[in-house]
Write an enzyme that holds these catalytic residues in place. Structure first.
Site, PDB file in Angstrom:
ATOM      1  N   LYS A 205      22.606 -15.977 -12.595  1.00 48.00           N
ATOM      2  CA  LYS A 205      23.608 -15.575 -13.703  1.00 48.00           C
ATOM      3  C   LYS A 205      24.552 -14.489 -13.324  1.00 48.00           C
ATOM      4  O   LYS A 205      23.832 -13.393 -13.081  1.00 48.00           O
ATOM      5  CB  LYS A 205      23.231 -15.798 -15.020  1.00 48.00           C
ATOM      6  CG  LYS A 205      24.148 -15.538 -16.133  1.00 48.00           C
ATOM      7  CD  LYS A 205      23.595 -15.626 -17.453  1.00 48.00           C
ATOM      8  CE  LYS A 205      24.424 -14.961 -18.507  1.00 48.00           C
ATOM      9  NZ  LYS A 205      23.847 -14.930 -19.854  1.00 48.00           N
TER      10      LYS A 205
HETATM   11  C1  R5P Z   1      23.464 -11.100 -21.897  1.00 46.92           C
HETATM   12  O1  R5P Z   1      22.329 -10.108 -21.486  1.00 46.92           O
HETATM   13  C2  R5P Z   1      22.835 -12.215 -22.552  1.00 46.92           C
HETATM   14  O2  R5P Z   1      22.042 -12.924 -21.553  1.00 46.92           O
HETATM   15  C3  R5P Z   1      24.105 -13.181 -22.760  1.00 46.92           C
HETATM   16  O3  R5P Z   1      23.559 -14.607 -22.497  1.00 46.92           O
HETATM   17  C4  R5P Z   1      25.213 -13.213 -21.597  1.00 46.92           C
HETATM   18  O4  R5P Z   1      26.013 -12.091 -21.864  1.00 46.92           O
HETATM   19  C5  R5P Z   1      26.253 -14.148 -21.642  1.00 46.92           C
HETATM   20  O5  R5P Z   1      26.858 -14.434 -22.895  1.00 46.92           O
HETATM   21  P1  R5P Z   1      28.518 -13.558 -22.996  1.00 46.92           P
HETATM   22  O6  R5P Z   1      29.069 -14.886 -22.301  1.00 46.92           O
HETATM   23  O7  R5P Z   1      28.523 -13.626 -24.442  1.00 46.92           O
HETATM   24  O8  R5P Z   1      28.619 -12.619 -22.050  1.00 46.92           O
END
Ligand code: R5P
Length: 292
Positions: A205
């Site tokens: 990710k």
């Molecule tokens: C952050 O570490 C979290 O894992 C979130 O899942 C990630 O940041 C994704 O969420 P967003 O799209 O709100 O950034």
């Protein structure tokens, strides 16, 4: 260790040429894995489009109650029809997600920091593999802090989870963290995504950036793109479109869905981009039609 002074700048990414070891399996870098791993990965990545809409609501693991996620029990279930994967903590999923939901589970297993700390880069593995199996996790998510103070311990966490995951055929999602002082350049994301993949993560990710196609080409497993802070819906759809056009295997969006005034419609618009080849313009029109 290689002499880093002698290293040349990598540039031959050849993003136009497809991944070379796909075989017959639809998930990048997974053709050589066993049946159990492939089954979990197929629960995450649609065999038809090869992509996924992951919905991230794990923010509470370090942010506590987050705007838009005050009531997990009310917010998450209504979004289920629009998403493929639920990325959350075991506490959130066990308490608030109906067990008859057919959605894949990306279980957040690392934790140990909170918004009160200055340095968020020190985590532990908080969920053991037995409980991940009990939760029917299709992958487990581990934060990595490449270039930050907690780099070594986070790679230790990642490696331990990958070793356990290989034992039980549970894929690992390596989450690339961006701290407040860390650059968000293609140079950084090429380094971080590649390190995480070479450690053995099955999915990475990361974030969208300039030259994203090269980041994707240099990473031998699928990259799913986080949304980051809330943007106007039109801009978030453009971010989603750019990421998918640049080779992302899906989105892992949180705030740009759950902080939207029309979160379900927004999730469906993102789904159109990910699985149906909509452009950002088409998705924006779809979104506007849906809310009116
Ligand atoms: C952050 O570490 C979290 O894992 C979130 O899942 C990630 O940041 C994704 O969420 P967003 O799209 O709100 O950034």
């Amino acid at each position: 260790m290689a002499d880093k002074d002698g290293l040349k700048v990598a540039k031959n990414y050849d993003p136009e040429t497809p991944f070379g070891n796909s075989g017959s399996f639809h998930v990048k870098g997974s053709n050589n894995l066993d049946w159990g791993m492939k089954k979990h990965l197929s629960n995450i990545f649609d065999p038809k489009s090869g992509k996924t809409v992951m919905f991230a609501f794990d923010h509470g693991y370090f942010m506590g109650s987050t705007a838009g996620l005050e009531r997990l029990d009310l917010v998450i279930p209504k979004l289920l029809p629009a998403v493929d994967v639920l990325m959350g903590t075991r506490g959130a999923i066990r308490t608030c997600i109906p067990a008859d939901s057919r959605k894949a589970i990306a279980l957040r297993v690392s934790s140990g920091s909170s918004m009160i700390n200055d340095d968020l880069s020190h985590e532990i593995v908080a969920v053991d593999m037995e409980d991940s199996i009990r939760m029917n996790a299709d992958c487990i998510a581990v934060q990595t802090f490449i270039g930050a103070d907690g780099q070594l311990s986070s790679i230790d966490n990642l490696s331990k989870c990958i070793n356990a995951g290989l034992r039980y055929s549970i894929p690992v999602l390596g989450v690339v963290a961006v701290g407040k002082d860390m650059e968000r350049t293609d140079r950084f994301f090429k380094l971080a995504t590649r390190i995480v993949a070479e450690m053995g993560a099955n999915i990475v990710k990361s974030y969208y950036c300039d030259n994203f196609e090269e980041v994707v080409a240099g990473c031998p497993v699928p990259i799913v793109v986080a949304g980051g802070k809330k943007l106007p819906e039109k801009d978030a759809l453009t971010l989603a479109y750019n990421a998918i056009s640049g080779g992302a295997a899906g989105l892992d969006m949180g705030r740009n869905i759950f902080q939207s005034e029309h979160s379900l419609e927004m999730a469906f618009a993102i789904r159109k981009i990910v699985h149906e080849g909509f452009t950002d313009k088409e998705a924006w029109e779809f979104y506007q039609d849906s809310i009116n």
